[in-house]
Design a protein around this motif. Structure first.
Motif, PDB file in Angstrom:
ATOM      1  N   GLU A  85     -40.309 -31.881  43.279  1.00 23.93           N
ATOM      2  CA  GLU A  85     -40.068 -31.863  44.693  1.00 23.93           C
ATOM      3  C   GLU A  85     -40.114 -32.830  46.002  1.00 23.93           C
ATOM      4  O   GLU A  85     -39.878 -33.854  46.283  1.00 23.93           O
ATOM      5  N   LEU A  86     -41.349 -32.186  45.746  1.00 26.11           N
ATOM      6  CA  LEU A  86     -41.961 -32.384  47.937  1.00 26.11           C
ATOM      7  C   LEU A  86     -43.637 -31.685  47.067  1.00 26.11           C
ATOM      8  O   LEU A  86     -44.346 -30.115  47.196  1.00 26.11           O
ATOM      9  N   PHE A  87     -44.771 -31.962  48.005  1.00 26.69           N
ATOM     10  CA  PHE A  87     -45.502 -31.866  48.487  1.00 26.69           C
ATOM     11  C   PHE A  87     -46.284 -32.198  49.452  1.00 26.69           C
ATOM     12  O   PHE A  87     -46.240 -32.923  50.354  1.00 26.69           O
ATOM     13  N   ILE A  88     -46.738 -30.839  50.007  1.00 27.03           N
ATOM     14  CA  ILE A  88     -47.170 -30.449  51.112  1.00 27.03           C
ATOM     15  C   ILE A  88     -48.537 -30.253  51.204  1.00 27.03           C
ATOM     16  O   ILE A  88     -48.865 -29.281  50.928  1.00 27.03           O
ATOM     17  N   PRO A  89     -49.723 -31.072  51.615  1.00 25.40           N
ATOM     18  CA  PRO A  89     -51.184 -30.730  51.821  1.00 25.40           C
ATOM     19  C   PRO A  89     -51.713 -29.931  52.434  1.00 25.40           C
ATOM     20  O   PRO A  89     -50.941 -29.753  53.256  1.00 25.40           O
ATOM     21  N   PRO A  90     -52.557 -29.188  51.996  1.00 25.72           N
ATOM     22  CA  PRO A  90     -52.993 -27.968  52.800  1.00 25.72           C
ATOM     23  C   PRO A  90     -53.434 -28.115  53.498  1.00 25.72           C
ATOM     24  O   PRO A  90     -54.239 -28.923  53.755  1.00 25.72           O
ATOM     25  N   LYS A  91     -52.764 -27.429  54.864  1.00 23.63           N
ATOM     26  CA  LYS A  91     -52.995 -27.894  56.201  1.00 23.63           C
ATOM     27  C   LYS A  91     -53.486 -26.417  56.696  1.00 23.63           C
ATOM     28  O   LYS A  91     -52.708 -25.125  56.558  1.00 23.63           O
ATOM     29  N   LYS A  92     -54.184 -26.087  57.928  1.00 22.54           N
ATOM     30  CA  LYS A  92     -53.494 -24.597  58.782  1.00 22.54           C
ATOM     31  C   LYS A  92     -53.026 -24.988  59.758  1.00 22.54           C
ATOM     32  O   LYS A  92     -52.188 -25.504  60.318  1.00 22.54           O
ATOM     33  N   GLY A  93     -52.794 -23.900  60.120  1.00 22.69           N
ATOM     34  CA  GLY A  93     -51.964 -23.084  61.489  1.00 22.69           C
ATOM     35  C   GLY A  93     -50.600 -23.085  61.121  1.00 22.69           C
ATOM     36  O   GLY A  93     -50.129 -22.748  60.441  1.00 22.69           O
ATOM     37  N   GLN A 126     -53.196 -15.612  59.158  1.00 26.15           N
ATOM     38  CA  GLN A 126     -54.754 -15.110  59.304  1.00 26.15           C
ATOM     39  C   GLN A 126     -56.316 -15.130  58.666  1.00 26.15           C
ATOM     40  O   GLN A 126     -57.069 -14.504  59.610  1.00 26.15           O
ATOM     41  N   ASN A 127     -56.181 -15.065  57.786  1.00 23.04           N
ATOM     42  CA  ASN A 127     -57.658 -15.369  57.440  1.00 23.04           C
ATOM     43  C   ASN A 127     -58.204 -16.663  57.743  1.00 23.04           C
ATOM     44  O   ASN A 127     -59.509 -17.291  57.072  1.00 23.04           O
ATOM     45  N   ASN A 128     -57.464 -18.152  58.314  1.00 25.11           N
ATOM     46  CA  ASN A 128     -58.105 -18.892  58.389  1.00 25.11           C
ATOM     47  C   ASN A 128     -57.953 -20.156  57.562  1.00 25.11           C
ATOM     48  O   ASN A 128     -58.920 -21.082  57.421  1.00 25.11           O
ATOM     49  N   ASP A 129     -57.083 -19.490  56.192  1.00 23.22           N
ATOM     50  CA  ASP A 129     -56.926 -20.366  55.646  1.00 23.22           C
ATOM     51  C   ASP A 129     -56.303 -21.549  55.478  1.00 23.22           C
ATOM     52  O   ASP A 129     -55.077 -21.649  55.891  1.00 23.22           O
ATOM     53  N   LYS A 130     -56.402 -22.736  54.782  1.00 24.65           N
ATOM     54  CA  LYS A 130     -55.368 -24.005  54.686  1.00 24.65           C
ATOM     55  C   LYS A 130     -54.234 -23.056  53.232  1.00 24.65           C
ATOM     56  O   LYS A 130     -54.709 -22.515  52.414  1.00 24.65           O
ATOM     57  N   ILE A 131     -52.857 -23.851  54.204  1.00 17.83           N
ATOM     58  CA  ILE A 131     -51.903 -23.699  52.877  1.00 17.83           C
ATOM     59  C   ILE A 131     -50.851 -24.659  52.199  1.00 17.83           C
ATOM     60  O   ILE A 131     -51.057 -25.276  53.808  1.00 17.83           O
ATOM     61  N   GLY A 132     -50.844 -24.869  50.914  1.00 19.49           N
ATOM     62  CA  GLY A 132     -50.097 -25.947  50.644  1.00 19.49           C
ATOM     63  C   GLY A 132     -49.004 -25.665  49.782  1.00 19.49           C
ATOM     64  O   GLY A 132     -48.891 -24.378  49.799  1.00 19.49           O
ATOM     65  N   LEU A 133     -47.933 -26.869  50.115  1.00 22.09           N
ATOM     66  CA  LEU A 133     -46.169 -26.338  49.114  1.00 22.09           C
ATOM     67  C   LEU A 133     -46.026 -27.213  48.452  1.00 22.09           C
ATOM     68  O   LEU A 133     -46.675 -28.719  48.210  1.00 22.09           O
ATOM     69  N   ILE A 134     -46.099 -26.564  46.568  1.00 18.74           N
ATOM     70  CA  ILE A 134     -45.325 -27.579  45.942  1.00 18.74           C
ATOM     71  C   ILE A 134     -44.144 -27.169  45.430  1.00 18.74           C
ATOM     72  O   ILE A 134     -43.778 -26.006  45.165  1.00 18.74           O
ATOM     73  N   LEU A 135     -43.048 -27.743  45.594  1.00 18.48           N
ATOM     74  CA  LEU A 135     -41.253 -27.858  45.346  1.00 18.48           C
ATOM     75  C   LEU A 135     -41.370 -28.560  44.652  1.00 18.48           C
ATOM     76  O   LEU A 135     -41.333 -29.305  44.099  1.00 18.48           O
TER      77      LEU A 135
END
Length: 288
Positions: free
Chosen positions: A130-138, A115-124
């Motif tokens: 275990e998993l890294f998803i680089p930050p992106k929007k949407g 909602q704030n138009n920020d990027k979001i990334g994930l580290i499991l």
């Protein structure tokens, strides 16, 4: 879980958490974290009412009159979700596992950032990345994150928060908003957290079950350590056994609170049978 069932679960979580982020958390998230990323813009002469902490002493000394640094708010922020997927997250004596609550909290935070138009990334993480998803929007990116949270099968069952924090430092050079979601039944991460907390805006979210706090008196019970697979015969009727376990658990809780406090980071704890909505709102309001 087959594809149809997975998509159904993703959709269910999206509907629930998106409603929360739209109506409750969107504004709170924005007011809490806006301006956390500030970039230096210029210096100008000091004016009455300026914050003296922003005085540029080098320029002031050169021109013999006070000058202040002017900062601009970075419009685009990056949120990193660091999620513990070790074996102990598959514990729950109420209606939900810790893993399910963690997934909902992570999804709510992700939609609030969107909602704030920020990027979001994930580290499991477990005791390895275990998993890294680089930050992106949407939205589609957030839905991918939710899918991974739901269906990812970790290679390890153990936990190492320090390794996860080191990985974050290596991949995130610019300041980020970081949420670490775990039960934090571990220690030895305080030093690394201090280093990470000095660069990033970190919050630890401890998710736990009421029966982790103390063992009920159930007589002789066979228990399995979810992280090591070790089977133990435990006499829960023994007051000493229950007291020792309770002491061990409370020490981990205190270590969690102390570590985040010392690193200048935020923290909150949420029991699986409590409302994480109230907990998150209270935390955002305190910080806002």
């Amino acid at each position: 879980m087959d594809t149809k069932e997975l998509l159904k679960k993703v959709r269910k979580i999206e509907i629930k958490t998106r409603r929360l982020s739209d109506h409750i958390f969107g504004g709170e998230y924005h007011s809490t974290f806006k301006g956390r990323g500030m970039t230096f813009s210029e210096v100008r002469q000091y004016q009455f009412g300026d914050d003296v902490r922003n005085i540029d002493w080098n320029v002031t000394a050169r021109y013999n009159e006070p000058y202040v640094k002017v900062f601009e708010e970075e419009r685009e922020l990056t949120m990193m979700l660091m999620v513990d997927v070790s074996g102990s997250q598959l514990f729950g004596t109420q209606q939900q596992f810790k893993k399910e609550i963690i997934t909902e909290v992570a999804a709510t935070l992700a939609f609030s950032a969107t909602q704030n138009n920020d990027k979001i990334g994930l580290i499991l993480f477990t005791d390895e990345i275990e998993l890294f998803i680089p930050p992106k929007k949407g939205r589609s990116h957030v839905l991918r994150i939710i899918r991974e949270l739901l269906e990812y099968e970790p290679k390890s069952k153990k936990t190492n928060i320090t390794e996860a924090l080191k990985f974050l430092s290596n991949v995130m050079k610019k300041k980020a908003i970081v949420f670490i979601l775990s039960d934090f039944i571990t220690d030895d991460y305080q030093q690394t957290l201090k280093i990470v907390g000095s660069r990033h805006d970190v919050t630890g979210i401890r998710v736990f079950d009421r029966y982790e706090e103390e063992i009920p008196n159930l007589g002789m019970v066979q228990m399995e350590d979810e992280e090591t697979g070790e089977l133990l015969l435990v006499n829960t009727g023994s007051k000493k056994t229950r007291r020792n376990y309770s002491k061990f658990y409370q020490e981990r809780v205190e270590y969690f609170k102390d570590s985040f406090n010392r690193s200048g980071s935020g923290s909150l704890s949420c029991r699986v049978d409590e409302s994480y909505v109230k907990k998150l709102l209270g935390y955002f309001k305190r910080r806002g």
